[in-house]
Design a protein around this motif. Sequence first.
Motif, mmCIF file in Angstrom:
data_model
loop_
_atom_site.group_PDB
_atom_site.id
_atom_site.type_symbol
_atom_site.label_atom_id
_atom_site.label_comp_id
_atom_site.label_asym_id
_atom_site.label_seq_id
_atom_site.Cartn_x
_atom_site.Cartn_y
_atom_site.Cartn_z
ATOM 1 N N SER A 42 0.817 -1.197 -0.129
ATOM 2 C CA SER A 42 0.042 0.026 0.069
ATOM 3 C C SER A 42 0.815 1.323 -0.021
ATOM 4 O O SER A 42 0.552 2.247 -0.631
ATOM 5 N N ALA A 43 2.047 1.399 0.682
ATOM 6 C CA ALA A 43 2.913 2.483 0.740
ATOM 7 C C ALA A 43 3.357 2.723 -0.600
ATOM 8 O O ALA A 43 3.594 3.767 -1.088
ATOM 9 N N LEU A 44 3.832 1.574 -1.204
ATOM 10 C CA LEU A 44 4.267 1.631 -2.670
ATOM 11 C C LEU A 44 3.291 2.302 -3.625
ATOM 12 O O LEU A 44 3.826 3.076 -4.439
ATOM 13 N N ASP A 45 2.050 1.867 -3.373
ATOM 14 C CA ASP A 45 0.970 2.446 -4.256
ATOM 15 C C ASP A 45 0.872 3.850 -3.963
ATOM 16 O O ASP A 45 0.690 4.663 -4.881
ATOM 17 N N TRP A 46 1.019 4.113 -2.743
ATOM 18 C CA TRP A 46 0.856 5.677 -2.383
ATOM 19 C C TRP A 46 2.026 6.559 -3.036
ATOM 20 O O TRP A 46 1.736 7.626 -3.778
ATOM 21 N N ALA A 47 3.153 5.911 -3.222
ATOM 22 C CA ALA A 47 4.335 6.493 -3.676
ATOM 23 C C ALA A 47 4.063 6.569 -5.182
ATOM 24 O O ALA A 47 4.530 7.623 -5.838
ATOM 25 N N ALA A 48 3.492 5.590 -5.708
ATOM 26 C CA ALA A 48 3.339 5.530 -7.244
ATOM 27 C C ALA A 48 2.438 6.671 -7.730
ATOM 28 O O ALA A 48 2.258 7.188 -8.963
ATOM 29 N N ALA A 49 1.318 6.933 -6.851
ATOM 30 C CA ALA A 49 0.262 7.981 -7.169
ATOM 31 C C ALA A 49 0.638 9.343 -7.381
ATOM 32 O O ALA A 49 0.055 10.231 -7.662
ATOM 33 N N ARG A 50 2.216 9.580 -6.746
ATOM 34 C CA ARG A 50 2.615 10.839 -6.512
ATOM 35 C C ARG A 50 3.102 11.382 -8.002
ATOM 36 O O ARG A 50 3.646 10.588 -8.858
ATOM 37 N N GLY A 52 5.752 14.392 -9.476
ATOM 38 C CA GLY A 52 6.878 15.118 -9.015
ATOM 39 C C GLY A 52 7.798 14.538 -7.990
ATOM 40 O O GLY A 52 7.783 13.354 -7.724
ATOM 41 N N LYS A 53 8.742 15.270 -7.357
ATOM 42 C CA LYS A 53 9.779 14.846 -6.493
ATOM 43 C C LYS A 53 9.156 14.210 -5.068
ATOM 44 O O LYS A 53 8.330 14.833 -4.599
#
Length: 209
Positions: A42-50, A52-53
């Motif tokens: 889930s945290a990887l999914d959160w990061a992938a949704a971002r 920009g830096k």
Amino acid sequence: MIIGLLNQKGGVGKTTLSVNLAASLAHTGARVLLLDVDPQGSALDWAAAREGKPLFPVVGLPRASVHKEIDQIGKDYDYIIIDGPPRVTDLARSAIMASDLILIPVQPSPYDIWAADEVVKLIEEAGIYKENLKSAFVVNRKIANTAIGRDVKEALSSYSVPVFTSSITQRVIFAEAAAQGKSVHEIDPQSSAALEIDAVKDELMGFIK
């Protein structure tokens, strides 16, 4: 400092708390790594949704050798936040052994309070090998102005684990931020959600001194 967020019951908002605590620490100028050891990622999914830096790197490590690998992976960071798995497994045990402090997010529900027993027992077992291992409950996804929201800390007092005085209320902004791969601080740094996260972070810092 390695902070593991664990609770064997799913749906307690563990990832939401992990990413926003990591963001709160990163905003202080600290070097922060978020380690996603949950096979659901889930945290990887959160990061992938971002777009920009990134505020901080997010690394997936869903295997039971976290405690053996973390010194090498985390050597360049001030804080490592471990977003743990939702079940009591060898992976959870490894995450506990890798941590200096275990934060146990608990929703104000009788089921969550009862379910906390298993992770508390795991932490107690790990304490035989890690004498300085600390742990604490944090009430998460609290519904404002409800009796159970007020009573949950008393209910948790049956455990030997302390309960943070600061807590996190369930708010729409958490979902809005997650959909964008952002923290609540980036959406609105003066929001009640951001201030609650900072309060938990500040209490955490005081707890580990």
